[in-house]
Design a protein around this motif. Structure first.
Motif, PDB file in Angstrom:
ATOM      1  N   UNK A   1      55.114  32.746  58.788  1.00 43.33           N
ATOM      2  CA  UNK A   1      55.462  32.205  60.100  1.00 43.33           C
ATOM      3  C   UNK A   1      56.412  33.174  60.781  1.00 43.33           C
ATOM      4  N   UNK A   2      57.586  32.705  61.128  1.00 44.98           N
ATOM      5  CA  UNK A   2      58.574  33.564  61.777  1.00 44.98           C
ATOM      6  C   UNK A   2      59.567  34.160  60.779  1.00 44.98           C
ATOM      7  N   UNK A   3      59.455  33.716  59.527  1.00 49.20           N
ATOM      8  CA  UNK A   3      60.449  34.146  58.529  1.00 49.20           C
ATOM      9  C   UNK A   3      59.902  35.205  57.590  1.00 49.20           C
ATOM     10  N   UNK A   4      60.758  36.127  57.206  1.00 44.99           N
ATOM     11  CA  UNK A   4      60.391  37.080  56.166  1.00 44.99           C
ATOM     12  C   UNK A   4      60.767  36.489  54.808  1.00 44.99           C
ATOM     13  N   UNK A   5      59.826  36.582  53.852  1.00 50.15           N
ATOM     14  CA  UNK A   5      60.113  36.062  52.513  1.00 50.15           C
ATOM     15  C   UNK A   5      59.831  37.115  51.453  1.00 50.15           C
ATOM     16  N   UNK A   6      60.608  37.047  50.391  1.00 52.33           N
ATOM     17  CA  UNK A   6      60.425  37.993  49.285  1.00 52.33           C
ATOM     18  C   UNK A   6      59.185  37.594  48.481  1.00 52.33           C
ATOM     19  N   UNK A   7      58.225  38.519  48.388  1.00 52.91           N
ATOM     20  CA  UNK A   7      56.981  38.232  47.673  1.00 52.91           C
ATOM     21  C   UNK A   7      56.972  38.865  46.280  1.00 52.91           C
ATOM     22  N   UNK A   8      57.491  40.063  46.173  1.00 53.95           N
ATOM     23  CA  UNK A   8      57.524  40.764  44.880  1.00 53.95           C
ATOM     24  C   UNK A   8      58.802  41.571  44.766  1.00 53.95           C
TER      25      UNK A   8
ATOM     26  N   UNK B   5      64.039  31.736  50.796  1.00 54.88           N
ATOM     27  CA  UNK B   5      63.827  33.163  51.046  1.00 54.88           C
ATOM     28  C   UNK B   5      62.717  33.756  50.183  1.00 54.88           C
ATOM     29  N   UNK B   6      62.143  32.947  49.277  1.00 56.02           N
ATOM     30  CA  UNK B   6      61.101  33.453  48.372  1.00 56.02           C
ATOM     31  C   UNK B   6      59.757  32.820  48.703  1.00 56.02           C
ATOM     32  N   UNK B   7      58.681  33.585  48.579  1.00 52.84           N
ATOM     33  CA  UNK B   7      57.350  32.981  48.724  1.00 52.84           C
ATOM     34  C   UNK B   7      57.102  32.094  47.504  1.00 52.84           C
ATOM     35  N   UNK B   8      56.126  31.181  47.613  1.00 54.53           N
ATOM     36  CA  UNK B   8      55.846  30.257  46.517  1.00 54.53           C
ATOM     37  C   UNK B   8      55.463  30.983  45.229  1.00 54.53           C
ATOM     38  N   UNK B   9      54.719  32.107  45.392  1.00 58.04           N
ATOM     39  CA  UNK B   9      54.284  32.822  44.186  1.00 58.04           C
ATOM     40  C   UNK B   9      55.053  34.120  43.967  1.00 58.04           C
ATOM     41  N   UNK B  10      56.284  34.112  44.403  1.00 57.92           N
ATOM     42  CA  UNK B  10      57.127  35.301  44.213  1.00 57.92           C
ATOM     43  C   UNK B  10      57.261  35.624  42.725  1.00 57.92           C
TER      44      UNK B  10
ATOM     45  N   UNK C  83      65.318  31.914  39.995  1.00 53.75           N
ATOM     46  CA  UNK C  83      66.312  31.098  40.711  1.00 53.75           C
ATOM     47  C   UNK C  83      67.098  30.240  39.706  1.00 53.75           C
ATOM     48  N   UNK C  84      66.377  29.608  38.762  1.00 57.54           N
ATOM     49  CA  UNK C  84      67.063  28.791  37.746  1.00 57.54           C
ATOM     50  C   UNK C  84      68.094  29.631  36.984  1.00 57.54           C
ATOM     51  N   UNK C  85      67.712  30.869  36.664  1.00 56.98           N
ATOM     52  CA  UNK C  85      68.616  31.698  35.844  1.00 56.98           C
ATOM     53  C   UNK C  85      69.883  32.078  36.602  1.00 56.98           C
ATOM     54  N   UNK C  86      69.733  32.385  37.887  1.00 58.12           N
ATOM     55  CA  UNK C  86      70.946  32.786  38.619  1.00 58.12           C
ATOM     56  C   UNK C  86      71.762  31.580  39.104  1.00 58.12           C
TER      57      UNK C  86
ATOM     58  N   UNK D  51      58.371  43.666  30.184  1.00 60.19           N
ATOM     59  CA  UNK D  51      58.476  42.201  30.236  1.00 60.19           C
ATOM     60  C   UNK D  51      57.370  41.644  31.110  1.00 60.19           C
ATOM     61  N   UNK D  52      57.003  40.408  30.828  1.00 62.05           N
ATOM     62  CA  UNK D  52      56.046  39.735  31.700  1.00 62.05           C
ATOM     63  C   UNK D  52      56.724  39.450  33.029  1.00 62.05           C
ATOM     64  N   UNK D  53      55.925  39.281  34.075  1.00 59.64           N
ATOM     65  CA  UNK D  53      56.531  38.935  35.364  1.00 59.64           C
ATOM     66  C   UNK D  53      57.304  37.621  35.253  1.00 59.64           C
ATOM     67  N   UNK D  54      58.450  37.596  35.906  1.00 60.86           N
ATOM     68  CA  UNK D  54      59.269  36.385  35.901  1.00 60.86           C
ATOM     69  C   UNK D  54      58.982  35.628  37.199  1.00 60.86           C
ATOM     70  N   UNK D  55      58.468  34.390  37.099  1.00 59.96           N
ATOM     71  CA  UNK D  55      58.214  33.634  38.332  1.00 59.96           C
ATOM     72  C   UNK D  55      59.500  33.432  39.125  1.00 59.96           C
TER      73      UNK D  55
END
Ligand SMILES: [Zn+2]
Lengths: 170, 329
Positions: free
Chosen positions: A142-149, A63-68, A84-87, A75-79
């Motif tokens: 593509x056909x999917x919506x992904x979280x970018x930011x 559900x996330x883009x590669x550079x989400x 994902x690792x944290x949750x 705080x600095x942006x969290x990749x």
């Protein structure tokens, strides 16, 4: 005479009570028909939260883009992958959640959604519950919506007393 | 000359009248306090209900069917023939779908939806004195040429003005629709949060039910169903069909939950909300020649036919047989 005095006092009280009432009555709540985008993207947000809750990493990753990136105050942006690792960590547990105040704006190449999230969670056994103001930018892949930011800020340290349960309407 | 006792009697009578007036005024102020739908945010109202005795006792009359995924909360439904009125707000002699043709099409729609297969789904709702009839009558319209954006308060003002000026009758068995042209915003969240809404207010001492629905061509991705609908006057004008869809949603809800205390589920969803943008099986225009030329050329979808027109209308929650989104009984 005494009766008249009592009456005068009573009238005085009555008048003063009614004088304090608002001149303009408050509007009744309106029951709204959510937009298509609100319906669609609140479903996506709930899917993401369920993936976090059930720790289904592949579903979340998809559900996330590669550079989400997740942006938070001071705080600095969290990749995305770090988030994902944290949750997905064993010592983090999302117990329940609810979304409210959902809105969605179509900007052509992206959809920006805003909502408030109330959640009950623990980290290393400590209460991590709270309320958050979230702005998400979704992009089509593509056909999917992904979280970018994601832009997220905690608005309350603990979740409010209102019962936490998905309302089914987001 | 009166005896002191006589004076006392007068005073007590006066006191009683004052107390009664005080009580009545308090009732007016408190009305609706039993149900507090705090906006929950998704732009949807959340019911926080102080259950009435009726609700706690469960079904009382045979007209109240429960156990179908939606709950009865003790308030009245609208019975008999419900009159639908329209206040055309903004510029409805304009371009795109903001035209006299749209006004005519929408008024035809409201004038023929009564007794339709979809409207009969609403007859599964009732209160302790009777059921929804499924009958709807178009009661008339008025045009308000304006450029000012709407707010929730201004919508109510438009309804009140239409009634007090005599342009529309005062009708407690009516639903007043304020329909805005696509150049008008409703600043509490039209297009970003909602496509329409309904509520009630005491106006001039009467319980008036009203609804806001904006021209969906303001935000096709938010509120339109399809770019070109079965009733589109031109390709790319989905306004008529999108508005008809939102209006049917609000109409079913206003009838089954007019005072916001009758039918909704445990999460605050009314019958229309439970099937929002859920259309069920559809047909394609040209099947029976009732679509416009544009609708036919665009192969627009529809799922209801009445009054000589095809419509694409979301399903309504059927309060029987366990409950489901349904196009008909
Ligand atoms: Zn609704």
């Amino acid at each position: 005479m005494r009766v008249h005095s009592l009456l005068a006092i009573f009238i005085g009280i009555t008048v003063s009570i009614h004088a304090q009432e608002p001149v303009k009555p408050k509007l009744n709540p309106r029951i709204v028909t959510a937009t298509r985008l609100v319906t669609q993207f609140s479903d996506l947000e709930l899917q993401m939260l369920k993936a976090v809750q059930k720790k289904t990493q592949p579903a979340l990753q998809a559900m996330l883009t590669d550079d989400c990136a997740i942006e938070m105050p001071n705080a600095d942006p969290l990749p995305g992958e770090d988030w994902i690792d944290s949750v997905m960590a064993k010592d983090y547990s999302l117990k329940s959640f609810a979304l409210r105040e959902f809105s969605a704006v179509d900007l052509g190449t992206a959809v920006v959604v805003k909502f408030e999230r109330r959640e009950s969670a623990t980290l290393k056994g400590k209460n991590e519950s709270g309320e958050f103001f979230v702005v998400d930018v979704w992009k089509k892949d593509g056909e999917k919506w992904k979280l970018a930011n994601r832009f997220v800020s905690r608005t309350a340290a603990t979740a409010s007393k209102a019962p936490i349960k998905p309302t089914g309407k987001q | 000359m009166q005896s002191p006792l006589g004076k006392m009697k007068y005073a007590l009578a006066f006191l009683f009248v004052l107390l009664a007036a005080n009580f009545l005024m308090a009732q007016t102020v408190r009305e609706g306090a039993g149900v507090n739908r705090a906006p929950d945010g998704a732009g949807h109202g959340t019911h926080e209900v102080a259950p009435s005795n009726n609700a706690q006792a469960g079904p009382i009359g045979f007209t109240v069917n429960t156990g179908n995924g939606i709950n009865y909360n003790g308030g009245p439904v609208m019975k008999g023939t419900v009159n639908a009125y329209i206040i055309w707000y903004g510029n409805w002699n304009g371009t795109g779908s903001n035209t006299a043709a749209t006004r005519s099409a929408i008024e035809t729609f409201l004038g023929t939806i009564g007794g339709s297969a979809l409207e009969l789904v609403n007859t599964t709702y009732g209160d302790n004195t009777g059921n929804v009839s499924g009958a709807v009558h178009f009661g008339g319209s008025t045009i308000v040429s304006a450029t000012q954006n709407l707010t929730d308060a201004r919508v109510q003002t438009q309804v009140n003005n239409a009634i007090t000026s005599g342009r529309l009758p005062r009708d407690t068995n009516g639903v007043y629709f304020v329909l805005s042209s696509s150049n008008i915003n409703e600043t509490s969240g039209f297009c970003t949060r909602y496509c329409g809404w309904h509520t009630r207010a005491t106006l001039g001492g009467s319980d008036i039910k009203y609804s806001f629905v904006g021209n969906v061509d303001r935000c096709p991705s938010g509120c339109e169903i399809q770019t070109t609908g079965p009733n589109s006057a031109a390709v790319g004008q989905g306004g008529i069909d999108g508005m008809a869809n939102t209006m049917s949603h609000e109409l079913e809800e206003a009838i089954s939950d007019p005072d916001l205390n009758a039918w909704f589920d445990s999460s605050g969803q009314e019958n229309g909300d439970k099937c929002n943008f859920n259309f069920g099986a559809t047909s394609t225009c040209n099947a029976n020649g009732l679509c416009t030329a544009s609708g036919t050329s665009a192969a627009a979808k529809y799922n209801q036919t009445f009054g000589g027109h095809n419509y694409m209308l979301q399903q309504n929650w059927r309060n029987s047989g366990g409950g489901a989104c349904a196009q008909h009984l």
